[in-house]
Motif scaffolding. Structure first.
Motif, PDB file in Angstrom:
ATOM      1  N   SER A   3       4.514  19.224   3.347  1.00  0.00           N
ATOM      2  CA  SER A   3       3.233  19.937   3.210  1.00  0.00           C
ATOM      3  C   SER A   3       2.433  19.607   1.947  1.00  0.00           C
ATOM      4  O   SER A   3       1.233  19.317   2.029  1.00  0.00           O
ATOM      5  CB  SER A   3       3.482  21.441   3.280  1.00  0.00           C
ATOM      6  OG  SER A   3       4.400  21.835   2.284  1.00  0.00           O
ATOM      7  N   SER A  30       8.487  22.428  11.930  1.00  0.00           N
ATOM      8  CA  SER A  30       8.502  23.237  10.702  1.00  0.00           C
ATOM      9  C   SER A  30       7.795  24.572  10.934  1.00  0.00           C
ATOM     10  O   SER A  30       6.950  24.697  11.837  1.00  0.00           O
ATOM     11  CB  SER A  30       7.765  22.438   9.615  1.00  0.00           C
ATOM     12  OG  SER A  30       7.373  23.272   8.564  1.00  0.00           O
ATOM     13  N   ILE A  31       8.098  25.527  10.060  1.00  0.00           N
ATOM     14  CA  ILE A  31       7.349  26.795  10.056  1.00  0.00           C
ATOM     15  C   ILE A  31       5.873  26.548   9.750  1.00  0.00           C
ATOM     16  O   ILE A  31       5.037  27.429   9.949  1.00  0.00           O
ATOM     17  CB  ILE A  31       7.914  27.782   9.024  1.00  0.00           C
ATOM     18  CG1 ILE A  31       7.987  27.124   7.629  1.00  0.00           C
ATOM     19  CG2 ILE A  31       9.257  28.336   9.453  1.00  0.00           C
ATOM     20  CD1 ILE A  31       8.071  28.097   6.483  1.00  0.00           C
ATOM     21  N   TYR A  72      12.162  23.861  11.152  1.00  0.00           N
ATOM     22  CA  TYR A  72      12.909  24.169   9.925  1.00  0.00           C
ATOM     23  C   TYR A  72      12.102  25.083   9.007  1.00  0.00           C
ATOM     24  O   TYR A  72      10.905  24.868   8.802  1.00  0.00           O
ATOM     25  CB  TYR A  72      13.189  22.896   9.127  1.00  0.00           C
ATOM     26  CG  TYR A  72      14.231  21.958   9.683  1.00  0.00           C
ATOM     27  CD1 TYR A  72      15.531  22.373   9.947  1.00  0.00           C
ATOM     28  CD2 TYR A  72      13.919  20.614   9.891  1.00  0.00           C
ATOM     29  CE1 TYR A  72      16.486  21.484  10.428  1.00  0.00           C
ATOM     30  CE2 TYR A  72      14.870  19.719  10.374  1.00  0.00           C
ATOM     31  CZ  TYR A  72      16.151  20.165  10.637  1.00  0.00           C
ATOM     32  OH  TYR A  72      17.081  19.277  11.094  1.00  0.00           O
ATOM     33  N   PRO A  73      12.789  26.054   8.424  1.00  0.00           N
ATOM     34  CA  PRO A  73      12.166  26.784   7.300  1.00  0.00           C
ATOM     35  C   PRO A  73      12.350  25.953   6.028  1.00  0.00           C
ATOM     36  O   PRO A  73      12.757  24.789   6.105  1.00  0.00           O
ATOM     37  CB  PRO A  73      12.989  28.074   7.260  1.00  0.00           C
ATOM     38  CG  PRO A  73      14.284  27.771   7.944  1.00  0.00           C
ATOM     39  CD  PRO A  73      14.106  26.533   8.789  1.00  0.00           C
ATOM     40  N   GLY A 116       7.577  19.479  -0.657  1.00  0.00           N
ATOM     41  CA  GLY A 116       7.169  20.620   0.155  1.00  0.00           C
ATOM     42  C   GLY A 116       6.735  21.809  -0.687  1.00  0.00           C
ATOM     43  O   GLY A 116       6.857  21.800  -1.917  1.00  0.00           O
ATOM     44  N   THR A 125       8.131  24.754  -0.276  1.00  0.00           N
ATOM     45  CA  THR A 125       9.322  25.572  -0.508  1.00  0.00           C
ATOM     46  C   THR A 125      10.252  24.953  -1.567  1.00  0.00           C
ATOM     47  O   THR A 125      11.321  25.498  -1.837  1.00  0.00           O
ATOM     48  CB  THR A 125      10.103  25.752   0.816  1.00  0.00           C
ATOM     49  OG1 THR A 125      10.421  24.450   1.334  1.00  0.00           O
ATOM     50  CG2 THR A 125       9.287  26.506   1.848  1.00  0.00           C
TER      51      THR A 125
HETATM   52  C1  AKB Z   1       7.611  22.194   3.207  1.00  0.00           C
HETATM   53  O1  AKB Z   1       7.618  23.065   2.331  1.00  0.00           O
HETATM   54  O2  AKB Z   1       6.646  21.455   3.430  1.00  0.00           O
HETATM   55  C2  AKB Z   1       8.824  22.046   4.089  1.00  0.00           C
HETATM   56  C3  AKB Z   1       8.693  22.804   5.355  1.00  0.00           C
HETATM   57  C4  AKB Z   1       8.716  24.274   5.332  1.00  0.00           C
HETATM   58  O3  AKB Z   1       8.591  22.229   6.395  1.00  0.00           O
HETATM   59  N1  AKB Z   1       9.993  22.436   3.380  1.00  0.00           N
END
Ligand code: AKB
Length: 313
Positions: free
Chosen positions: A80, A118-119, A170-171, A183, A185
């Motif tokens: 992201s 992804s979320i 995925y989170p 990312g 996260t």
């Molecule tokens: C991100 O933060 O971009 C990734 C994701 C949640 O897909 N970890």
């Protein structure tokens, strides 16, 4: 028929751990790890490794034929935060690598695909808490748009061409052995490193920003389990919601303070705050639970213990 696996993006955050796991299950000779460069010494040295550009269809096709590949795990992607800095390349990489693999499966050259979503497919208009499998999806990031489009194509290739594609949303993933790759996260990995190195951490998200997260062991197990599930159990061919834990930076700091009482955290939100604010705070993964028995194991405190103990070593 022997399962012969090709992992594209094997040196990344998930790819590194996945390669290790798949080699232990299927044998090093049956897992071909690949990446754009030799970025991880264990991935390169502990089995077969090939340099591959995920955007080069001919290179991928050649490897698939050379090694009689049956299953492809396509882990190459721009995440992201990085994607916001290079939207055109993110779209190119995230979409066209997927098309290459989907088209190889459509042509009957591979049997099964794993592709991570992804979320980030959710957006600011999505219900934030216990976000359902089926709901409003209006992603506002380049990464999220590419993942949501990818999900639609996965379902289309399954429905129209019978492609056996399996995917999970995925989170944020937390691991002690691999670095995160750009990312939103990522703070939740960095915080453990800084707690041990400096005893203090400056967080790029605000203290109350809750996000869905998961310990890497759970994520790898989910990936293996969905790929090993009988095909009739996989009812969703876009991508499954996958729930783990949900916490804020403040809560993870408190969890660390149980082991390092002097640890301090400060907050300096940057452009990633807006991305985090557009994502769910927690996820309803009952479809994954019903269809292929998914259940996460690690909660925040058990994850903190594992992270600190392993990083200390
Ligand atoms: C991100 O933060 O971009 C990734 C994701 C949640 O897909 N970890």
């Amino acid at each position: 028929m022997t399962t012969k696996i090709l992992i594209i993006g094997a040196c990344g955050q998930i790819g590194t751990e996945l390669t290790k796991k798949l080699r232990s299950i299927y044998g090093a000779d049956n897992v071909i790890a690949s990446d754009i460069r030799k970025l991880n010494i264990d991935v390169v040295n502990d089995g077969i490794f090939e340099v591959v550009n995920a955007l080069d269809f001919n290179q991928i096709e050649h490897l698939v034929e050379q090694y009689n590949i049956t299953d492809v795990y396509l882990m190459a992607a721009l995440l992201s935060a990085t994607a916001e800095k290079n939207p055109a390349f993110a779209w190119d990489l995230n979409m066209n690598s997927l098309f290459h693999v989907l088209n190889l499966a459509k042509a009957g050259k591979i049997k099964k695909i794993f592709w991570p979503s992804s979320i980030a497919v959710f957006g600011p208009t999505t219900p934030r808490y216990n976000t359902p499998q089926y709901t409003i999806m209006e992603p506002s990031t380049v990464y999220g748009i590419s993942k949501q489009s990818g999900e639609r194509w996965c379902e289309y290739y399954h429905t129209i061409y019978g492609v056996d594609i399996r995917s999970i949303r995925y989170p944020g993933l937390i691991s002690w052995s691999t670095e995160p790759g750009g990312g939103t996260t990522d703070y939740a990995v960095d915080i453990y490193h800084k707690a041990l190195e400096k005893g203090t951490f400056e967080c790029f998200l605000s203290e109350e920003t809750a996000l869905p997260m998961m310990y890497m062991d759970d994520a790898i197990r989910a990936t293996v389990e969905i790929m090993q599930a009988p095909t009739e159990r996989i009812k969703i061919r876009s991508s499954y919601n996958l729930g783990g834990v949900s916490f804020t930076p403040k809560e993870v700091a408190q969890s660390i303070q149980k082991h390092i009482p002097d640890f301090t955290i400060t907050y300096k939100p940057d452009f990633r705050q807006k991305i985090a604010d557009s994502w769910p705070a927690s996820i309803d993964d009952s479809c994954a639970n019903q269809d292929w028995n998914w259940k996460h194991e690690f909660d925040l405190d058990s994850m903190t213990l594992e992270m600190l103990e392993n990083l200390k070593r």
